[in-house]
Design a protein around this motif. Structure first.
Motif, PDB file in Angstrom:
ATOM      1  N   ASN A  19       6.785   0.207  12.278  1.00  8.72           N
ATOM      2  CA  ASN A  19       8.094   0.853  12.078  1.00  8.72           C
ATOM      3  C   ASN A  19       7.926   2.291  11.588  1.00  8.72           C
ATOM      4  O   ASN A  19       8.541   2.703  10.613  1.00  8.72           O
ATOM      5  N   ALA A  20       7.089   3.038  12.242  1.00 11.69           N
ATOM      6  CA  ALA A  20       6.810   4.451  11.960  1.00 11.69           C
ATOM      7  C   ALA A  20       5.967   4.679  10.704  1.00 11.69           C
ATOM      8  O   ALA A  20       5.637   5.809  10.396  1.00 11.69           O
ATOM      9  N   TYR A  21       5.624   3.638   9.959  1.00 17.37           N
ATOM     10  CA  TYR A  21       4.712   3.775   8.815  1.00 17.37           C
ATOM     11  C   TYR A  21       3.266   3.663   9.296  1.00 17.37           C
ATOM     12  O   TYR A  21       2.954   2.791  10.095  1.00 17.37           O
ATOM     13  N   ASP A  22       2.402   4.489   8.780  1.00 11.63           N
ATOM     14  CA  ASP A  22       0.969   4.341   9.007  1.00 11.63           C
ATOM     15  C   ASP A  22       0.468   3.325   7.979  1.00 11.63           C
ATOM     16  O   ASP A  22       0.506   3.610   6.773  1.00 11.63           O
ATOM     17  N   PRO A  23       0.024   2.142   8.392  1.00 10.29           N
ATOM     18  CA  PRO A  23      -0.401   1.122   7.429  1.00 10.29           C
ATOM     19  C   PRO A  23      -1.513   1.598   6.485  1.00 10.29           C
ATOM     20  O   PRO A  23      -1.545   1.203   5.322  1.00 10.29           O
ATOM     21  N   ALA A  24      -2.407   2.452   6.968  1.00 10.36           N
ATOM     22  CA  ALA A  24      -3.500   2.948   6.118  1.00 10.36           C
ATOM     23  C   ALA A  24      -2.959   3.841   5.010  1.00 10.36           C
ATOM     24  O   ALA A  24      -3.365   3.731   3.854  1.00 10.36           O
ATOM     25  N   THR A  25      -2.041   4.713   5.340  1.00  8.80           N
ATOM     26  CA  THR A  25      -1.468   5.631   4.349  1.00  8.80           C
ATOM     27  C   THR A  25      -0.481   4.917   3.428  1.00  8.80           C
ATOM     28  O   THR A  25      -0.493   5.114   2.218  1.00  8.80           O
ATOM     29  N   GLN A  26       0.367   4.076   4.008  1.00  8.44           N
ATOM     30  CA  GLN A  26       1.440   3.426   3.250  1.00  8.44           C
ATOM     31  C   GLN A  26       0.929   2.341   2.305  1.00  8.44           C
ATOM     32  O   GLN A  26       1.372   2.252   1.166  1.00  8.44           O
ATOM     33  N   TRP A  27      -0.005   1.490   2.801  1.00 10.59           N
ATOM     34  CA  TRP A  27      -0.429   0.327   2.022  1.00 10.59           C
ATOM     35  C   TRP A  27      -1.939   0.237   1.828  1.00 10.59           C
ATOM     36  O   TRP A  27      -2.418  -0.751   1.272  1.00 10.59           O
ATOM     37  N   GLY A  28      -2.700   1.197   2.328  1.00  8.35           N
ATOM     38  CA  GLY A  28      -4.160   1.095   2.263  1.00  8.35           C
ATOM     39  C   GLY A  28      -4.679  -0.013   3.160  1.00  8.35           C
ATOM     40  O   GLY A  28      -5.731  -0.591   2.910  1.00  8.35           O
ATOM     41  N   LYS A  73       0.054  -1.671  -3.935  1.00  5.63           N
ATOM     42  CA  LYS A  73       0.033  -1.641  -2.468  1.00  5.63           C
ATOM     43  C   LYS A  73       0.298  -3.023  -1.889  1.00  5.63           C
ATOM     44  O   LYS A  73       1.049  -3.171  -0.914  1.00  5.63           O
ATOM     45  N   TYR A  74      -0.302  -4.048  -2.471  1.00  8.20           N
ATOM     46  CA  TYR A  74      -0.108  -5.410  -2.005  1.00  8.20           C
ATOM     47  C   TYR A  74       1.364  -5.826  -2.115  1.00  8.20           C
ATOM     48  O   TYR A  74       1.945  -6.371  -1.179  1.00  8.20           O
ATOM     49  N   ASN A  75       1.978  -5.546  -3.245  1.00 11.76           N
ATOM     50  CA  ASN A  75       3.389  -5.898  -3.442  1.00 11.76           C
ATOM     51  C   ASN A  75       4.290  -5.145  -2.465  1.00 11.76           C
ATOM     52  O   ASN A  75       5.240  -5.717  -1.917  1.00 11.76           O
ATOM     53  N   SER A  76       3.994  -3.880  -2.223  1.00 14.77           N
ATOM     54  CA  SER A  76       4.769  -3.094  -1.273  1.00 14.77           C
ATOM     55  C   SER A  76       4.614  -3.648   0.151  1.00 14.77           C
ATOM     56  O   SER A  76       5.583  -3.745   0.906  1.00 14.77           O
ATOM     57  N   LEU A  77       3.395  -4.017   0.521  1.00 13.09           N
ATOM     58  CA  LEU A  77       3.152  -4.615   1.837  1.00 13.09           C
ATOM     59  C   LEU A  77       3.906  -5.935   1.979  1.00 13.09           C
ATOM     60  O   LEU A  77       4.565  -6.180   2.999  1.00 13.09           O
ATOM     61  N   CYS A  78       3.838  -6.786   0.968  1.00 11.43           N
ATOM     62  CA  CYS A  78       4.567  -8.064   0.999  1.00 11.43           C
ATOM     63  C   CYS A  78       6.068  -7.837   1.127  1.00 11.43           C
ATOM     64  O   CYS A  78       6.743  -8.533   1.895  1.00 11.43           O
ATOM     65  N   ASP A  79       6.599  -6.869   0.392  1.00  6.19           N
ATOM     66  CA  ASP A  79       8.028  -6.554   0.495  1.00  6.19           C
ATOM     67  C   ASP A  79       8.390  -6.174   1.924  1.00  6.19           C
ATOM     68  O   ASP A  79       9.405  -6.625   2.453  1.00  6.19           O
ATOM     69  N   PHE A  80       7.570  -5.328   2.546  1.00  8.71           N
ATOM     70  CA  PHE A  80       7.831  -4.923   3.928  1.00  8.71           C
ATOM     71  C   PHE A  80       7.807  -6.132   4.864  1.00  8.71           C
ATOM     72  O   PHE A  80       8.731  -6.340   5.654  1.00  8.71           O
ATOM     73  N   LEU A  81       6.751  -6.935   4.791  1.00 11.03           N
ATOM     74  CA  LEU A  81       6.587  -8.056   5.711  1.00 11.03           C
ATOM     75  C   LEU A  81       7.666  -9.118   5.539  1.00 11.03           C
ATOM     76  O   LEU A  81       8.145  -9.695   6.519  1.00 11.03           O
TER      77      LEU A  81
END
Length: 146
Positions: free
Chosen positions: A7-16, A79-87
């Motif tokens: 969704n236009a986010y770069d997973p490496a930059t956004q969540w590592g 980063k993990y919590n942010s990734l989980c929120d997105f998913l």
């Protein structure tokens, strides 16, 4: 920046989140043909007689191998919590492979395979290997990045 976008986010930059070897094998696997129920395997004949009218395909399950990298344990948890929120809140999202101009519309199913937090000796980062399981409910459609 990586070659991938969610969704236009770069997973490496956004969540590592970095994709490991095996990603291409998952994205490129062909979908399985659904059985339309119109096949007969006659006992006195070789092979199977099939009606091949309109073809429909099963959803694909993609098991994406990843590494989540962070600079510290607190950075990892953020980063993990942010990734989980997105998913868990996004539902269906776009998984773009920029270099191929290819978009996959996928949904989150599962996150598994966690290994303990590991210190990467080359740059003192920490990370964990994991797998994210996604569903591709549009296996026969080809979407371009627009």
């Amino acid at each position: 920046m990586s070659d991938y976008r969610w969704n236009a986010y770069d997973p490496a930059t956004q969540w590592g989140l970095y994709f490991d070897k095996g990603l291409d094998a998952q994205l490129l696997k062909a979908p399985k043909l659904k059985d339309n129920g119109l096949s007969i395997s006659w006992a006195d004949e070789n092979g199977t007689e099939r009606y091949l009218g309109s073809q429909r395909f099963e959803s694909r399950t993609l098991v994406i191998p990843c590494t989540l990298v962070a600079t510290s344990e607190s950075d990892f948890h953020a980063k993990y919590n942010s990734l989980c929120d997105f998913l868990m809140t996004t539902g269906e999202f776009n998984f773009d492979v920029v270099s191929r101009n290819r978009r996959y519309k996928v949904s989150y199913l599962d996150m598994s395979g966690f290994d303990k937090l590991t210190l990467f000796k080359n740059n003192n980062n920490i990370g964990v290997k994991l797998s994210i399981t996604l569903a591709d409910d549009h296996p026969a459609e080809r979407f371009t990045i627009s």
